[in-house]
Design an enzyme around this catalytic site. Sequence first.
Site, PDB file in Angstrom:
ATOM      1  N   CYS A 193      41.337  41.399  31.415  1.00  0.00           N
ATOM      2  CA  CYS A 193      40.603  40.215  31.796  1.00  0.00           C
ATOM      3  C   CYS A 193      40.024  39.615  30.495  1.00  0.00           C
ATOM      4  O   CYS A 193      41.014  39.814  29.522  1.00  0.00           O
ATOM      5  CB  CYS A 193      39.128  40.867  32.576  1.00  0.00           C
ATOM      6  SG  CYS A 193      37.956  41.994  31.776  1.00  0.00           S
TER       7      CYS A 193
HETATM    8  O1  LIG Z   1      36.147  39.409  30.619  1.00  0.00           O
HETATM    9  C1  LIG Z   1      35.656  39.343  31.704  1.00  0.00           C
HETATM   10  C2  LIG Z   1      34.744  40.442  32.414  1.00  0.00           C
HETATM   11  O2  LIG Z   1      34.481  41.243  31.407  1.00  0.00           O
HETATM   12  C3  LIG Z   1      36.148  38.225  32.526  1.00  0.00           C
HETATM   13  O3  LIG Z   1      37.397  37.745  32.488  1.00  0.00           O
HETATM   14  C4  LIG Z   1      35.269  36.893  32.421  1.00  0.00           C
HETATM   15  O4  LIG Z   1      34.093  37.347  32.884  1.00  0.00           O
HETATM   16  P1  LIG Z   1      32.882  35.927  32.937  1.00  0.00           P
HETATM   17  O5  LIG Z   1      32.748  36.039  31.387  1.00  0.00           O
HETATM   18  O6  LIG Z   1      31.742  36.562  33.664  1.00  0.00           O
HETATM   19  O7  LIG Z   1      33.490  34.825  33.429  1.00  0.00           O
END
Ligand SMILES: O=C(CO)[C@H](O)COP(=O)(O)O
Length: 163
Positions: free
Chosen positions: A81
């Site tokens: 992510c």
């Molecule tokens: O990094 C993330 C969650 O840990 C995700 O890809 C992005 O999350 P967000 O910052 O809430 O959009």
Amino acid sequence: MTTEETTMGLRLIVGADEAGVDYKDKVLADLRNDPRVSEVIDIGVNRTDAPNDFTRPYPYVGIAAGEMIRDGKADRAILFCGTGIGVAIAANKVEGIRAAAAHDSFSVERSILSNDCQVLTMGQRVVGVELARRLAKEWIGYTFDPSSASAGKVKVLTDFESC
Ligand SMILES: O=C(CO)[C@H](O)COP(=O)(O)O
């Protein structure tokens, strides 16, 4: 890898949210050419997905991967992510799953040798793609030793879950 994984080859899941899809696809291509890997299951997201699927948030990806491992459909998962943190938290919600976000060689090694993690997560917004690819390759080369001093510590976790 367990003895079974060594004999049969690893069955690996790769997955990502929208923020990690580029790295997921690079690592997927690497793993499909890795002789240590018998099967790679891509749980998305994919650029070709419908908009609602392409923007599937990280909790769904981490939980889906954890459930597949719990249900014996795969041995391990490598998830992405933005930071690696969200997919790790999500996968860790599944009983029996140990997921770690790691972006350096030592932590990647210890996630197996100390913690017997089934899930490695990384953040596309944290490390360069070549490091992520290298760490993924390193990670699948490690095997937890159930007779090691670390095994008793992992057992504390599994015993807690079964209470
Ligand atoms: O990094 C993330 C969650 O840990 C995700 O890809 C992005 O999350 P967000 O910052 O809430 O959009």
